[in-house]
Scaffold this active site. Sequence first.
Site, mmCIF file in Angstrom:
data_model
loop_
_atom_site.group_PDB
_atom_site.id
_atom_site.type_symbol
_atom_site.label_atom_id
_atom_site.label_comp_id
_atom_site.label_asym_id
_atom_site.label_seq_id
_atom_site.Cartn_x
_atom_site.Cartn_y
_atom_site.Cartn_z
ATOM 1 N NE ARG A 69 -23.660 -19.531 6.134
ATOM 2 C CZ ARG A 69 -24.321 -20.618 5.736
ATOM 3 N NH1 ARG A 69 -25.620 -20.711 5.962
ATOM 4 N NH2 ARG A 69 -23.701 -21.617 5.123
ATOM 5 C CB VAL B 160 -24.210 -27.030 3.782
ATOM 6 C CG1 VAL B 160 -24.999 -27.736 2.689
ATOM 7 C CG2 VAL B 160 -22.719 -27.113 3.474
ATOM 8 C CE1 TYR C 69 -15.926 -24.317 -2.681
ATOM 9 C CE2 TYR C 69 -16.865 -22.927 -4.395
ATOM 10 C CZ TYR C 69 -15.777 -23.554 -3.818
ATOM 11 O OH TYR C 69 -14.526 -23.415 -4.372
ATOM 12 C CG HIS C 70 -18.451 -18.886 0.964
ATOM 13 N ND1 HIS C 70 -19.494 -18.193 0.381
ATOM 14 C CD2 HIS C 70 -18.812 -19.084 2.263
ATOM 15 C CE1 HIS C 70 -20.430 -17.981 1.288
ATOM 16 N NE2 HIS C 70 -20.037 -18.509 2.433
ATOM 17 C CB ILE D 89 -29.206 -13.919 1.760
ATOM 18 C CG1 ILE D 89 -28.937 -12.939 0.609
ATOM 19 C CG2 ILE D 89 -29.408 -13.156 3.071
ATOM 20 C CD1 ILE D 89 -30.064 -11.961 0.371
ATOM 21 N N GLY D 90 -27.426 -15.414 4.144
ATOM 22 C CA GLY D 90 -27.558 -16.030 5.462
ATOM 23 C C GLY D 90 -27.038 -15.050 6.497
ATOM 24 N N GLY E 127 -23.954 -12.494 5.771
ATOM 25 C CA GLY E 127 -24.524 -11.654 4.736
ATOM 26 C C GLY E 127 -24.836 -12.364 3.445
ATOM 27 C CB ALA F 162 -22.026 -15.745 -1.192
ATOM 28 C CB CYS G 78 -29.398 -23.306 0.242
ATOM 29 S SG CYS G 78 -28.159 -22.115 -0.314
#
Length: 226
Positions: free
Chosen positions: A76, A80, A82-83, A141-142, A153, A155, A171
Amino acid sequence: MQELWVSQLGSIPYAEAFALQRTLRDRRAAGALPDLLLVLEHPPVYTRTKRTEPGELPMGEDWYRERGIEVEDTDRGGRVTYHGPGQLVAYPIMAVERVEDFVHAMEAAIVAALADEGVAAEARPAPLTGVWAGDAKIASIGVRVREGVSMHGLAVNVDNDLEPFDWIVPCGIDRVQVTSVSTITGRTPSLPCFRKRLAYRFSETFGRRQRLVSPGRVFEREAVPA
């Protein structure tokens, strides 16, 4: 009004979701699927792009994995991030004409969904792409568009643990503050409700009629008119 298929997938490891997106993107590009939005969560993971520099993951991959956070490469845009559980992730697999317009529409949908939760937020110009609540980033968004179809998309931090953001340079923005819906409102929102709210606002922003479909319907192999 065109339909937008929306499928709630629950919690899926990042690598598995990445592979699913590639398959669905190819099928959308071939006209075997209509535009769709995958709504889900990921177990703890850092995702990095080719633009991510080593200093943005300063602790080293082993350190993160010892704390139960995977490190995965992705194609994407952006850097970097985090999720983790409690964070809403949405992946639109959609035909895209202008990437800039597509990103702005996603930002507008997030802002509208957050307003429904009583959170005032706004989009900011590049390089601060995403959505901000005051001076803190609440959504990222990425995307990547290939053959005219999007992957990846957005997060939104809903009630997820924010500490893992402190262990990276999110980011690629040094000393950035990160926040969440629960941090701002002081209450724990219902993530399932917020998923529905975001999907509704996303469909509305793109001028689509939302159609809820099961994961089995999304991943079946029969051709579906686009």
